[in-house]
Design a protein around this motif. Structure first.
Motif, short mmCIF file in Angstrom:
data_model
loop_
_atom_site.label_atom_id
_atom_site.label_comp_id
_atom_site.label_asym_id
_atom_site.label_seq_id
_atom_site.Cartn_x
_atom_site.Cartn_y
_atom_site.Cartn_z
N ARG A 70 42.68 53.78 32.93
CA ARG A 70 41.27 52.96 32.50
C ARG A 70 41.07 51.75 33.34
O ARG A 70 39.90 51.55 33.90
CB ARG A 70 41.43 52.56 31.14
N GLU A 71 42.13 50.98 33.53
CA GLU A 71 41.87 49.93 34.63
C GLU A 71 42.04 49.96 36.17
O GLU A 71 41.37 49.14 36.91
CB GLU A 71 43.22 48.91 34.15
N GLY A 72 42.52 51.14 36.74
CA GLY A 72 42.36 51.54 37.78
C GLY A 72 43.24 51.09 38.66
O GLY A 72 44.08 50.25 38.19
N ALA A 73 43.50 51.51 39.80
CA ALA A 73 44.55 51.33 40.76
C ALA A 73 44.70 49.92 41.37
O ALA A 73 45.61 49.49 41.14
CB ALA A 73 44.38 52.21 42.05
N THR A 74 43.70 48.96 41.59
CA THR A 74 43.67 47.80 42.20
C THR A 74 44.19 46.82 41.34
O THR A 74 45.26 46.27 41.34
CB THR A 74 42.55 47.32 42.81
N LYS A 75 43.70 46.88 39.85
CA LYS A 75 44.27 45.97 38.72
C LYS A 75 45.59 46.44 38.37
O LYS A 75 46.58 45.54 38.12
CB LYS A 75 43.39 46.26 37.60
N SER A 76 45.95 47.77 38.35
CA SER A 76 47.27 48.17 37.86
C SER A 76 48.55 47.87 38.83
O SER A 76 49.41 47.39 38.53
CB SER A 76 47.26 49.66 37.65
N ILE A 77 48.21 48.12 40.27
CA ILE A 77 49.21 47.52 41.23
C ILE A 77 49.64 46.19 41.18
O ILE A 77 50.54 45.90 41.27
CB ILE A 77 48.84 48.29 42.64
N ALA A 78 48.49 45.51 40.98
CA ALA A 78 48.65 43.89 40.91
C ALA A 78 49.36 43.56 39.84
O ALA A 78 50.53 42.78 39.84
CB ALA A 78 47.35 43.46 40.91
N ALA A 79 49.10 44.28 38.74
CA ALA A 79 49.68 43.95 37.47
C ALA A 79 51.15 44.27 37.30
O ALA A 79 52.14 43.50 36.90
CB ALA A 79 49.04 44.62 36.28
N HIS A 80 51.29 45.29 38.03
CA HIS A 80 52.88 45.68 38.05
C HIS A 80 53.62 44.66 39.09
O HIS A 80 54.92 44.50 38.62
CB HIS A 80 52.83 47.28 38.70
N ALA A 81 52.83 44.29 40.12
CA ALA A 81 53.75 43.40 40.76
C ALA A 81 54.22 42.09 40.10
O ALA A 81 55.38 41.59 40.10
CB ALA A 81 52.97 42.77 42.00
N ASP A 82 53.23 41.77 39.27
CA ASP A 82 53.23 40.62 38.19
C ASP A 82 54.69 40.89 36.93
O ASP A 82 55.46 40.03 36.71
CB ASP A 82 52.32 40.19 37.46
N PHE A 83 54.60 42.22 36.62
CA PHE A 83 55.62 42.71 35.81
C PHE A 83 56.90 42.92 36.39
O PHE A 83 57.93 42.44 35.70
CB PHE A 83 54.99 44.22 35.33
N MET A 84 57.00 43.18 37.50
CA MET A 84 58.42 43.04 38.47
C MET A 84 59.14 41.79 38.36
O MET A 84 60.09 41.57 38.11
CB MET A 84 58.36 43.47 39.65
N SER A 85 58.11 40.74 38.69
CA SER A 85 58.71 39.33 38.86
C SER A 85 58.97 38.65 37.49
O SER A 85 59.82 38.08 37.14
CB SER A 85 57.83 38.53 39.62
N ALA A 86 58.09 38.79 36.52
CA ALA A 86 58.29 38.45 35.03
C ALA A 86 59.19 38.90 34.24
O ALA A 86 59.93 38.36 33.42
CB ALA A 86 56.81 38.46 34.64
N ILE A 87 59.46 40.17 34.31
CA ILE A 87 60.29 41.01 33.46
C ILE A 87 61.58 41.73 34.19
O ILE A 87 62.73 41.52 33.85
CB ILE A 87 59.46 42.01 32.72
N ILE A 88 61.32 42.52 35.51
CA ILE A 88 62.32 43.20 35.71
C ILE A 88 63.25 42.72 36.59
O ILE A 88 64.60 42.85 36.41
CB ILE A 88 61.76 44.63 36.56
#
Length: 228
Positions: A70-88
């Motif tokens: 639903r959110e699309g590639a650009t937003k999802s890839i950017a969010a995943h980078a934040d997820f990596m630094s914040a959580i993983i």
């Protein structure tokens, strides 16, 4: 003849002390991508099915990827980078990293084999320094005028339960190897991974769930408490 040593790792609750897909769902819900109450309830239901060994992987993947689609590639890839630094990055513990690197230093070929989809897990494998990832591959809409983004369907055989054996077999075949010409070790926490644990030369029950712990004790498999 030199026997190649292949070391296979499950990811969630094996190399990291959390479920990356579950955590990603919570992370995107916090971004407002899903209805918090509904998503939490459904996510928990799927997670209980996973732990019980009764998960419908196709239904789960449609659910788990809906927000990303639903959110699309650009937003999802950017969010995943934040997820990596914040959580993983905070969840990657030194002893887990050392275990992987010790195997690599010994000349073993290290592969992460996970039932979580490749969008979520590829950056995590990279963070561990592991190039070979066998994950649930996702279909992209490559039709003329299509989105070029995920559809919510699984491409090929999902690396889940018996599917992990199938996918590792294909990975070996692609390299001109077979189960007979390599030595395999598999680390996992989950009862869902018993088919691959039985196929591997060495099975290591790692932070095992209660059912796997009981089976490992019965079979004489090594039990490794990586996060204790």
């Amino acid at each position: 003849m030199t026997v190649n040593k292949i070391v296979l790792f499950d990811l969630d609750h094996t190399l990291i002390p959390l479920d990356s897909d579950y955590a990603w769902g919570e992370f995107t819900t916090a971004l407002g991508w899903t209805d918090a109450e509904l998503f939490k309830q459904k996510n928990q239901e799927f997670y209980e099915h996973y732990k019980a060994g009764t998960l419908d992987i196709h239904a789960y993947i449609r659910f788990a990827t809906a927000a990303v689609i639903r959110e699309g590639a650009t937003k999802s890839i950017a969010a995943h980078a934040d997820f990596m630094s914040a959580i993983i990055q905070k969840a990657i513990q030194p002893q887990a990293l050392k275990l992987v690197r010790d195997h690599q230093a010994a000349g073993d070929v290290v592969v992460i084999v996970t039932a979580t989809n490749a969008f979520v897990t590829r950056p995590i494998a990279t963070a561990f320094g592991v190039e070979d990832l066998i994950a649930v591959d996702l279909v992209k809409d490559e039709t003329p005028g299509g989105t070029g983004w995920y559809t919510g369907e699984i491409a090929g055989v999902p690396s889940f339960r018996e599917g992990k054996v199938t996918r590792v077999n294909q990975w070996l075949t692609d390299r001109g190897w077979s189960w007979e010409t390599v030595h395999t070790t598999f680390y996992s926490d989950s009862i869902n991974d018993v088919p691959l644990m039985e196929k591997a030369d060495v099975a290591v029950a790692t932070n095992p769930d209660p059912r796997l712990r009981a089976l490992a004790e019965q079979r004489g498999w090594r039990i490794l408490e990586l996060f204790s």
